[in-house]
Motif scaffolding. Structure first.
Motif, short mmCIF file in Angstrom:
data_model
loop_
_atom_site.label_atom_id
_atom_site.label_comp_id
_atom_site.label_asym_id
_atom_site.label_seq_id
_atom_site.Cartn_x
_atom_site.Cartn_y
_atom_site.Cartn_z
N ILE A 77 0.83 -1.21 0.00
CA ILE A 77 0.00 0.00 0.00
C ILE A 77 0.86 1.26 0.00
O ILE A 77 0.47 2.29 -0.57
CB ILE A 77 -0.98 -0.02 1.20
N GLU A 78 2.06 1.17 0.58
CA GLU A 78 2.92 2.35 0.63
C GLU A 78 3.38 2.78 -0.77
O GLU A 78 3.78 3.93 -0.95
CB GLU A 78 4.16 2.08 1.50
N GLY A 79 3.34 1.86 -1.73
CA GLY A 79 3.82 2.16 -3.08
C GLY A 79 2.71 2.56 -4.04
O GLY A 79 2.97 2.80 -5.22
N PRO A 88 -6.44 7.13 -7.21
CA PRO A 88 -7.87 7.49 -7.19
C PRO A 88 -8.72 6.55 -6.33
O PRO A 88 -9.72 6.97 -5.74
CB PRO A 88 -8.29 7.40 -8.66
N LEU A 89 -8.33 5.29 -6.25
CA LEU A 89 -9.10 4.36 -5.41
C LEU A 89 -8.94 4.70 -3.92
O LEU A 89 -9.89 4.57 -3.15
CB LEU A 89 -8.68 2.92 -5.69
N GLN A 90 -7.77 5.14 -3.53
CA GLN A 90 -7.59 5.57 -2.13
C GLN A 90 -8.49 6.78 -1.84
O GLN A 90 -9.10 6.87 -0.77
CB GLN A 90 -6.11 5.92 -1.88
N ILE A 91 -8.58 7.68 -2.80
CA ILE A 91 -9.45 8.85 -2.62
C ILE A 91 -10.91 8.41 -2.52
O ILE A 91 -11.67 8.92 -1.69
CB ILE A 91 -9.23 9.85 -3.78
N ALA A 92 -11.28 7.44 -3.36
CA ALA A 92 -12.67 6.95 -3.31
C ALA A 92 -12.97 6.32 -1.95
O ALA A 92 -14.07 6.49 -1.41
CB ALA A 92 -12.90 5.93 -4.43
N PHE A 103 -7.60 -1.36 9.78
CA PHE A 103 -6.77 -2.57 9.80
C PHE A 103 -6.87 -3.34 8.48
O PHE A 103 -5.87 -3.84 7.96
CB PHE A 103 -7.18 -3.47 10.97
N CYS A 104 -8.06 -3.41 7.93
CA CYS A 104 -8.25 -4.17 6.69
C CYS A 104 -7.95 -3.34 5.45
O CYS A 104 -7.88 -3.88 4.34
CB CYS A 104 -9.69 -4.66 6.59
N THR A 105 -7.83 -2.02 5.61
CA THR A 105 -7.87 -1.11 4.46
C THR A 105 -6.76 -1.32 3.45
O THR A 105 -7.03 -1.34 2.24
CB THR A 105 -7.91 0.35 4.95
N PRO A 106 -5.50 -1.48 3.86
CA PRO A 106 -4.47 -1.70 2.83
C PRO A 106 -4.78 -2.91 1.95
O PRO A 106 -4.64 -2.83 0.72
CB PRO A 106 -3.19 -1.90 3.66
N GLY A 107 -5.21 -3.99 2.57
CA GLY A 107 -5.55 -5.18 1.80
C GLY A 107 -6.75 -4.95 0.91
O GLY A 107 -6.78 -5.39 -0.25
N MET A 108 -7.76 -4.26 1.42
CA MET A 108 -8.96 -3.97 0.62
C MET A 108 -8.61 -3.11 -0.59
O MET A 108 -9.09 -3.36 -1.70
CB MET A 108 -10.00 -3.24 1.48
N VAL A 109 -7.82 -2.07 -0.36
CA VAL A 109 -7.48 -1.16 -1.46
C VAL A 109 -6.67 -1.91 -2.53
O VAL A 109 -6.93 -1.77 -3.73
CB VAL A 109 -6.71 0.07 -0.94
N MET A 111 -6.69 -5.13 -3.13
CA MET A 111 -7.58 -6.05 -3.84
C MET A 111 -8.44 -5.29 -4.84
O MET A 111 -8.65 -5.74 -5.97
CB MET A 111 -8.50 -6.79 -2.84
N GLY A 112 -8.94 -4.14 -4.42
CA GLY A 112 -9.74 -3.31 -5.32
C GLY A 112 -8.95 -2.87 -6.53
O GLY A 112 -9.44 -2.89 -7.66
N ARG A 113 -7.69 -2.49 -6.31
CA ARG A 113 -6.83 -2.06 -7.42
C ARG A 113 -6.61 -3.21 -8.39
O ARG A 113 -6.68 -3.07 -9.61
CB ARG A 113 -5.53 -1.52 -6.83
N ALA A 114 -6.36 -4.41 -7.84
CA ALA A 114 -6.14 -5.59 -8.69
C ALA A 114 -7.40 -5.90 -9.50
O ALA A 114 -7.33 -6.22 -10.69
CB ALA A 114 -5.74 -6.79 -7.85
N LEU A 115 -8.56 -5.78 -8.85
CA LEU A 115 -9.82 -6.04 -9.56
C LEU A 115 -10.00 -5.04 -10.71
O LEU A 115 -10.33 -5.42 -11.84
CB LEU A 115 -10.99 -5.91 -8.58
#
Ligand code: FES
Ligand code: FES
Length: 153
Positions: A77-79, A88-92, A103-109, A111-115
């Motif tokens: 997530i740091e990269g 843009p997904l982090q902003i969303a 706690f779940c957010t880095p993994g969720m973001v 996963m969302g980016r990969a999707l």
């Protein structure tokens, strides 16, 4: 344990690590590199909190042996932000209040980016299916799904 030197890219930076056979990618990222965005949740592949992208694919870094990512590109997530600008997904996620304890957010973001990289115009069903291995104790998931769907527009 036999240590081996591996070469990889982490968030675009070349790294050379000496790692033992049983060293985990998650531990190396957190303890060696200080990249603490990927979280140690369950440690058994059940929660998704440790998700990072390896060569663009979501990977549960609590289950990935460090020696196996020799030659790979690892994104945490740091990269994800580029040039000081959030993805843009982090902003969303912020706009949709999809972050509570975080706690779940880095993994969720990630996963969302990969999707979104794989399916630029996902349906809600696609999003829920893709995120089914990522657990959140706080948000009830709706705001996370909304953030990903909103981002695609
Ligand atoms: S910490 Fe890796 S899946 Fe839970
Ligand atoms: S925001 Fe707290 S676990 Fe998801």
């Amino acid at each position: 344990m036999t240590a081996r030197t591996i070469n990889l890219n982490v968030n675009g930076e070349h790294k050379e690590w000496s790692v033992a056979e049983n060293d985990l990618l998650l531990t190396e990222l957190r303890e060696r590199e200080g990249l603490t965005g990927a979280k140690y949740g369950c440690g058994i592949g059940e929660c998704g909190a440790c998700t990072v992208l390896v060569d663009g694919q979501p990977s549960l870094s609590c289950l990935v042996l460090a020696q196996s990512v020799d030659g790979c590109d690892v994104l945490t997530i740091e990269g994800l932000a580029r040039g000081g600008e959030l993805d843009p997904l982090q902003i969303a996620f912020l706009d949709q209040a999809a972050v509570q304890c975080g706690f779940c957010t880095p993994g969720m973001v990630l996963m969302g980016r990969a999707l979104l990289n794989e399916i630029p115009d996902p349906t809600e069903k696609d999003v829920r299916e893709f995120l089914k291995g990522n657990l959140c104790r706080c948000t009830g998931y709706s705001s996370i799904v909304r953030a990903i769907l909103t981002h695609r527009r």
